[in-house]
Design an enzyme around this catalytic site. Sequence first.
Site, PDB file in Angstrom:
ATOM      1  N   GLY A  12      -1.871 -76.499  52.128  1.00  0.00           N
ATOM      2  CA  GLY A  12      -3.192 -76.389  52.764  1.00  0.00           C
ATOM      3  C   GLY A  12      -3.265 -75.155  53.638  1.00  0.00           C
ATOM      4  O   GLY A  12      -3.941 -75.140  54.675  1.00  0.00           O
ATOM      5  N   ILE A  17      -6.039 -76.495  60.070  1.00  0.00           N
ATOM      6  CA  ILE A  17      -4.826 -76.833  60.828  1.00  0.00           C
ATOM      7  C   ILE A  17      -3.818 -75.702  60.679  1.00  0.00           C
ATOM      8  O   ILE A  17      -3.186 -75.271  61.653  1.00  0.00           O
ATOM      9  CB  ILE A  17      -4.222 -78.174  60.343  1.00  0.00           C
ATOM     10  N   VAL A 130       0.969 -84.703  56.955  1.00  0.00           N
ATOM     11  CA  VAL A 130      -0.115 -84.622  57.943  1.00  0.00           C
ATOM     12  C   VAL A 130      -1.449 -85.002  57.300  1.00  0.00           C
ATOM     13  O   VAL A 130      -2.289 -85.656  57.907  1.00  0.00           O
ATOM     14  CB  VAL A 130      -0.188 -83.184  58.524  1.00  0.00           C
ATOM     15  N   GLY A 131      -1.639 -84.593  56.045  1.00  0.00           N
ATOM     16  CA  GLY A 131      -2.907 -84.833  55.346  1.00  0.00           C
ATOM     17  C   GLY A 131      -3.224 -86.317  55.273  1.00  0.00           C
ATOM     18  O   GLY A 131      -2.351 -87.139  54.964  1.00  0.00           O
ATOM     19  N   ASN A 132      -4.456 -86.665  55.545  1.00  0.00           N
ATOM     20  CA  ASN A 132      -4.862 -88.073  55.581  1.00  0.00           C
ATOM     21  C   ASN A 132      -5.223 -88.634  54.212  1.00  0.00           C
ATOM     22  O   ASN A 132      -5.638 -87.878  53.339  1.00  0.00           O
ATOM     23  CB  ASN A 132      -6.088 -88.212  56.505  1.00  0.00           C
ATOM     24  N   ASP A 160      -1.520 -89.011  67.987  1.00  0.00           N
ATOM     25  CA  ASP A 160      -1.988 -90.205  68.703  1.00  0.00           C
ATOM     26  C   ASP A 160      -1.112 -90.467  69.928  1.00  0.00           C
ATOM     27  O   ASP A 160      -1.593 -90.833  70.994  1.00  0.00           O
ATOM     28  CB  ASP A 160      -1.972 -91.399  67.740  1.00  0.00           C
ATOM     29  N   ARG A 163      -2.052 -87.927  72.504  1.00  0.00           N
ATOM     30  CA  ARG A 163      -3.363 -88.277  73.085  1.00  0.00           C
ATOM     31  C   ARG A 163      -3.191 -89.371  74.133  1.00  0.00           C
ATOM     32  O   ARG A 163      -3.777 -89.314  75.223  1.00  0.00           O
ATOM     33  CB  ARG A 163      -4.293 -88.767  71.968  1.00  0.00           C
ATOM     34  N   HIS A 188      -2.140 -94.234  61.098  1.00  0.00           N
ATOM     35  CA  HIS A 188      -2.931 -93.200  61.785  1.00  0.00           C
ATOM     36  C   HIS A 188      -4.393 -93.408  61.383  1.00  0.00           C
ATOM     37  O   HIS A 188      -4.910 -92.788  60.462  1.00  0.00           O
ATOM     38  CB  HIS A 188      -2.447 -91.804  61.381  1.00  0.00           C
TER      39      HIS A 188
HETATM   40  N1  NAD Z   1      -2.200 -87.077  60.695  1.00  0.00           N
HETATM   41  C1  NAD Z   1      -2.987 -86.546  61.628  1.00  0.00           C
HETATM   42  O1  NAD Z   1      -2.824 -86.835  62.830  1.00  0.00           O
HETATM   43  C2  NAD Z   1      -4.081 -85.575  61.257  1.00  0.00           C
HETATM   44  C3  NAD Z   1      -4.815 -84.935  62.256  1.00  0.00           C
HETATM   45  C4  NAD Z   1      -5.807 -84.039  61.887  1.00  0.00           C
HETATM   46  C5  NAD Z   1      -6.099 -83.816  60.550  1.00  0.00           C
HETATM   47  N2  NAD Z   1      -5.388 -84.477  59.603  1.00  0.00           N
HETATM   48  C6  NAD Z   1      -5.624 -84.258  58.176  1.00  0.00           C
HETATM   49  O2  NAD Z   1      -5.037 -83.016  57.761  1.00  0.00           O
HETATM   50  C7  NAD Z   1      -5.654 -82.590  56.554  1.00  0.00           C
HETATM   51  C8  NAD Z   1      -6.000 -81.108  56.625  1.00  0.00           C
HETATM   52  O3  NAD Z   1      -6.971 -80.884  57.618  1.00  0.00           O
HETATM   53  P1  NAD Z   1      -7.655 -79.441  57.773  1.00  0.00           P
HETATM   54  O4  NAD Z   1      -8.622 -79.585  58.897  1.00  0.00           O
HETATM   55  O5  NAD Z   1      -6.649 -78.373  57.800  1.00  0.00           O
HETATM   56  O6  NAD Z   1      -8.481 -79.385  56.400  1.00  0.00           O
HETATM   57  P2  NAD Z   1      -9.133 -78.107  55.673  1.00  0.00           P
HETATM   58  O7  NAD Z   1     -10.165 -78.624  54.719  1.00  0.00           O
HETATM   59  O8  NAD Z   1      -9.526 -77.074  56.659  1.00  0.00           O
HETATM   60  O9  NAD Z   1      -7.912 -77.549  54.830  1.00  0.00           O
HETATM   61  C9  NAD Z   1      -7.354 -78.276  53.790  1.00  0.00           C
HETATM   62  C10 NAD Z   1      -6.683 -77.266  52.884  1.00  0.00           C
HETATM   63  O10 NAD Z   1      -5.945 -78.004  51.927  1.00  0.00           O
HETATM   64  C11 NAD Z   1      -6.094 -77.344  50.709  1.00  0.00           C
HETATM   65  N3  NAD Z   1      -5.746 -78.233  49.609  1.00  0.00           N
HETATM   66  C12 NAD Z   1      -6.480 -79.194  49.018  1.00  0.00           C
HETATM   67  N4  NAD Z   1      -5.802 -79.742  48.006  1.00  0.00           N
HETATM   68  C13 NAD Z   1      -4.599 -79.132  47.964  1.00  0.00           C
HETATM   69  C14 NAD Z   1      -3.460 -79.261  47.144  1.00  0.00           C
HETATM   70  N5  NAD Z   1      -3.432 -80.123  46.125  1.00  0.00           N
HETATM   71  N6  NAD Z   1      -2.390 -78.480  47.392  1.00  0.00           N
HETATM   72  C15 NAD Z   1      -2.410 -77.583  48.396  1.00  0.00           C
HETATM   73  N7  NAD Z   1      -3.471 -77.402  49.212  1.00  0.00           N
HETATM   74  C16 NAD Z   1      -4.545 -78.173  48.991  1.00  0.00           C
HETATM   75  C17 NAD Z   1      -7.555 -76.882  50.696  1.00  0.00           C
HETATM   76  O11 NAD Z   1      -7.800 -75.862  49.721  1.00  0.00           O
HETATM   77  C18 NAD Z   1      -7.677 -76.376  52.117  1.00  0.00           C
HETATM   78  O12 NAD Z   1      -7.296 -75.022  52.232  1.00  0.00           O
HETATM   79  C19 NAD Z   1      -6.847 -83.510  56.369  1.00  0.00           C
HETATM   80  O13 NAD Z   1      -6.515 -84.537  55.463  1.00  0.00           O
HETATM   81  C20 NAD Z   1      -7.059 -84.108  57.752  1.00  0.00           C
HETATM   82  O14 NAD Z   1      -7.746 -85.336  57.700  1.00  0.00           O
HETATM   83  C21 NAD Z   1      -4.376 -85.334  59.920  1.00  0.00           C
HETATM   84  O1  LMR Z   2      -9.472 -89.042  61.910  1.00  0.00           O
HETATM   85  C1  LMR Z   2      -9.492 -87.987  61.264  1.00  0.00           C
HETATM   86  O2  LMR Z   2      -9.905 -87.913  60.116  1.00  0.00           O
HETATM   87  C2  LMR Z   2      -9.005 -86.721  61.904  1.00  0.00           C
HETATM   88  C3  LMR Z   2      -7.610 -86.729  62.340  1.00  0.00           C
HETATM   89  O3  LMR Z   2      -6.794 -87.582  61.633  1.00  0.00           O
HETATM   90  C4  LMR Z   2      -7.463 -86.938  63.812  1.00  0.00           C
HETATM   91  O4  LMR Z   2      -6.856 -87.927  64.231  1.00  0.00           O
HETATM   92  O5  LMR Z   2      -7.980 -86.101  64.581  1.00  0.00           O
END
Ligand code: NAD
Ligand code: LMR
Length: 323
Positions: A12, A17, A130-132, A160, A163, A188
Amino acid sequence: MQSTPKKIAVTGAAGQICYSLLFRLANGDLYGKSQPIELRLLDLPQAQDAVRGVVMELEDCAFPLLHNIVMTDDPRQAFEGVDAAFLVGSRPRSKGMERRDLLAANAEIFKVQGRAINEVAGRRAKILVVGNPANTNASILIANAPDFNPRQVSSMIRLDHNRALTQLARKAACGVGDIDKLVVWGNHSPTMFADWTYATAAGRPLSETIADDHWYKEVLIPEIARRGTAIIEARGASSAASAANAAIDQMRDWMHGTDGRWTSMAVISQGQYGIPEGLVCGVPVMCEDGDYSVVEGLDLDGFQKSKLDKTIEELVGERDALS
Ligand SMILES: NC(=O)c1ccc[n+]([C@@H]2O[C@H](COP(=O)([O-])OP(=O)(O)OC[C@H]3O[C@@H](n4cnc5c(N)ncnc54)[C@H](O)[C@@H]3O)[C@@H](O)[C@H]2O)c1
Ligand SMILES: O=C(O)C[C@H](O)C(=O)O
């Protein structure tokens, strides 16, 4: 003589992020100021132009520790022989969207990446999802990487935890660094449970210092659970810099240890606290020598059990929805 660069895969890479995470990694915030690194940036084919822009910016920072950058849309190339991987790439939640809407879309990504990690990642690599929906994505990855040690995979619950640390420190008028033994249990998601039962600040129970059970149950727990949603509503996009910061915090503690202190990590369950085996669930851990151990043997009261049951039920539901 400088040591061999550590290879860090980040998926990503064109996303929000990573626009914070990559610069922090290149600055030495994970491995320290004397360890060179190589970044392996994975994103979709259509995002490669945007990744190129990020790479140009990384180059323009002239980070002394950043020895090499690889851009790719091939998971096998990204994960080949890596020491660590941050699996950020997936579709984020937008306004009005619930996490379950993301389940199917993102499951496929983690199947493919699990298989690639199984085949080519270093056997001691640490993989942070990290990805949800992060916990369930990590379970899917583990299921698709049968030759890879599942203890080398965790999903992020540290945002979390961080936070909750800040809200508790404010309420108790202490420093965040004074607080130990906070736990964030579960998924999460809004069912997560920020638990102050064992938490202390400078050795004194926080529940005694704060002495406000109503605030704990009716303000702190729901606020932490809904914080991600509140940020999406306020920013129009999900948390990014704080998520990147938490990802580095979780990986750094896992690699370098917690000095006898507790933190929260979502890790594969071996049945502790009634959490079904195989679920990836937030639990209290301590880290030492590049490994974590779950803090075991805590007595849970009725309130804690009911909160934990609810978040476990959700994790089971996510697992079952995908099977
Ligand atoms: N666990 C946590 O605490 C937490 C906190 C915040 C965000 N997140 C999650 O993190 C993820 C990313 O958030 P973001 O704001 O950077 O999103 P974003 O949309 O800005 O970026 C996501 C990136 O992932 C890429 N992507 C999609 N499919 C892919 C694949 N198969 N292989 C490689 N790259 C791929 C997209 O092209 C994009 O560049 C989301 O799922 C978000 O919900 C998790
Ligand atoms: O809840 C969401 O989709 C965003 C992220 O996981 C967060 O906790 O900020």
